[in-house]
Motif scaffolding. Structure first.
Motif, PDB file in Angstrom:
ATOM      1  N   ASN A  85       0.861  -1.201   0.000  1.00  0.00           N
ATOM      2  CA  ASN A  85       0.000   0.000   0.000  1.00  0.00           C
ATOM      3  C   ASN A  85       0.890   1.241   0.000  1.00  0.00           C
ATOM      4  N   PRO A  86       1.542   1.524  -1.116  1.00  0.00           N
ATOM      5  CA  PRO A  86       2.539   2.595  -1.161  1.00  0.00           C
ATOM      6  C   PRO A  86       1.963   3.999  -1.189  1.00  0.00           C
ATOM      7  N   ARG A  87       0.664   4.124  -1.303  1.00  0.00           N
ATOM      8  CA  ARG A  87       0.031   5.446  -1.351  1.00  0.00           C
ATOM      9  C   ARG A  87      -1.234   5.389  -0.510  1.00  0.00           C
ATOM     10  N   LEU A  88      -1.277   6.170   0.559  1.00  0.00           N
ATOM     11  CA  LEU A  88      -2.419   6.053   1.455  1.00  0.00           C
ATOM     12  C   LEU A  88      -2.663   7.334   2.239  1.00  0.00           C
ATOM     13  N   GLU A 123       3.866   7.132   0.050  1.00  0.00           N
ATOM     14  CA  GLU A 123       3.313   8.478  -0.120  1.00  0.00           C
ATOM     15  C   GLU A 123       2.095   8.562   0.796  1.00  0.00           C
ATOM     16  N   ALA A 124       2.247   9.267   1.886  1.00  0.00           N
ATOM     17  CA  ALA A 124       1.190   9.321   2.894  1.00  0.00           C
ATOM     18  C   ALA A 124       0.811  10.761   3.187  1.00  0.00           C
ATOM     19  N   ARG A 125      -0.483  10.985   3.320  1.00  0.00           N
ATOM     20  CA  ARG A 125      -0.975  12.306   3.707  1.00  0.00           C
ATOM     21  C   ARG A 125      -1.839  12.157   4.955  1.00  0.00           C
ATOM     22  N   LEU A 167     -12.615  10.043   4.249  1.00  0.00           N
ATOM     23  CA  LEU A 167     -12.680   9.274   3.002  1.00  0.00           C
ATOM     24  C   LEU A 167     -13.073  10.153   1.822  1.00  0.00           C
ATOM     25  N   GLN A 168     -14.011  11.049   2.056  1.00  0.00           N
ATOM     26  CA  GLN A 168     -14.450  11.942   0.987  1.00  0.00           C
ATOM     27  C   GLN A 168     -13.300  12.852   0.541  1.00  0.00           C
ATOM     28  N   ALA A 169     -12.594  13.438   1.510  1.00  0.00           N
ATOM     29  CA  ALA A 169     -11.472  14.324   1.174  1.00  0.00           C
ATOM     30  C   ALA A 169     -10.333  13.538   0.530  1.00  0.00           C
ATOM     31  N   PHE A 171      -6.582   9.315  -3.106  1.00  0.00           N
ATOM     32  CA  PHE A 171      -6.117   8.238  -2.224  1.00  0.00           C
ATOM     33  C   PHE A 171      -7.219   7.185  -2.134  1.00  0.00           C
ATOM     34  N   ARG A 172      -6.856   5.942  -2.299  1.00  0.00           N
ATOM     35  CA  ARG A 172      -7.831   4.858  -2.297  1.00  0.00           C
ATOM     36  C   ARG A 172      -7.792   4.024  -1.015  1.00  0.00           C
TER      37      ARG A 172
END
Length: 248
Positions: free
Chosen positions: A10-13, A36-38, A99-101, A107-108
């Motif tokens: 899960n490299p992007r979350l 890549e995390a926000r 989740l909406q933002a 981001f999935r």
């Protein structure tokens, strides 16, 4: 599975970020493993200002992106009625907001800081996370609270020894309606007691009175400052009580 494998898969979350011990370490680990995390922080009347301040500080120290999402949770009657499963309705709103933002930001995957020490049974909030398919990497990888604190200390995170903190709504007895006034009063009272040197304590609403709960080792401090504490809390409460069934 370990965290390295989780982030490889899960490299992007997006990360639901509270500024507490667990989500702080999760964000750190994600960045350390090249993901890549926000971070997304939901600011509602249930969170005191210091939590947002801590979230901003940590994100800044890690060089992480932080998105603050305002949410007026007091518009949700299912939450303000304060039923026994209030946490379910609240978590559902909070994580749906994230989740909406996160979806708008492409981001999935959304992850939170639930750890292996957190009991799933009897916790309505955990059901909301499951329904929304929120991942809990720390729990999935078997990391307990104690392990996360040790790893956080090793990583130099200032949150490593931060006391666990439950939202302001938990200070209001179940079944009693939650209002902005009660939340503001609670936040002001706890901020006031922090100035006396107290840590990891609660000020619970009992009728019109404040019930102070502290750890056993802090009882002498409360008693030595008894008169000053009463005077400080009287503007907010009709009476000030000390719970002898102390925390810890």
């Amino acid at each position: 599975m370990d965290l390295q494998q989780f982030f490889a898969e899960n490299p992007r979350l997006a990360i639901a970020f509270s500024g507490g011990v667990d989500s702080a370490y999760l964000l750190y680990a994600a960045l350390q493993h090249g993901a890549e995390a926000r971070a997304y922080y939901v600011k509602s009347p249930f969170q005191p200002q210091f939590e947002l301040d801590d979230a901003r500080r940590l994100a800044g120290e890690l060089g992480a992106e932080l998105t603050v999402l305002p949410l007026d949770i007091l518009t949700d009657a299912a939450v303000t009625a304060n039923p026994p499963n209030r946490c379910y309705h609240c978590k559902k709103r909070i994580f749906s907001t994230i989740l909406q933002a996160a979806s708008v930001d492409s981001f999935r995957v959304l992850a939170d800081g639930t750890n292996a020490s957190d009991e799933a049974s009897g916790r309505p909030g955990m059901r909301a996370l499951a329904e929304l398919s929120v991942r809990s990497p720390l729990r999935e990888c078997g990391l307990t609270k104690d392990e996360i604190r040790k790893l956080s200390r090793r990583a130099g995170l200032f949150t490593w020894n931060k006391p666990a903190y439950a939202c302001l709504a938990t200070r209001i007895p179940s079944g009693e309606p939650i209002t902005a006034e009660k939340l503001q009063k609670t936040e002001a009272a706890e901020r006031t007691l922090s100035a006396f040197g107290l840590a990891d304590f609660r000020v619970r609403l009992t009728g019109g009175a404040a019930k102070i709960q502290v750890r056993a080792e802090q009882l002498p401090l409360v008693l030595s400052q008894r008169e000053a504490i009463i005077n400080a809390l009287k503007p907010y409460y009709q009476a000030v009580l000390l719970d002898l069934e102390v925390r810890g």
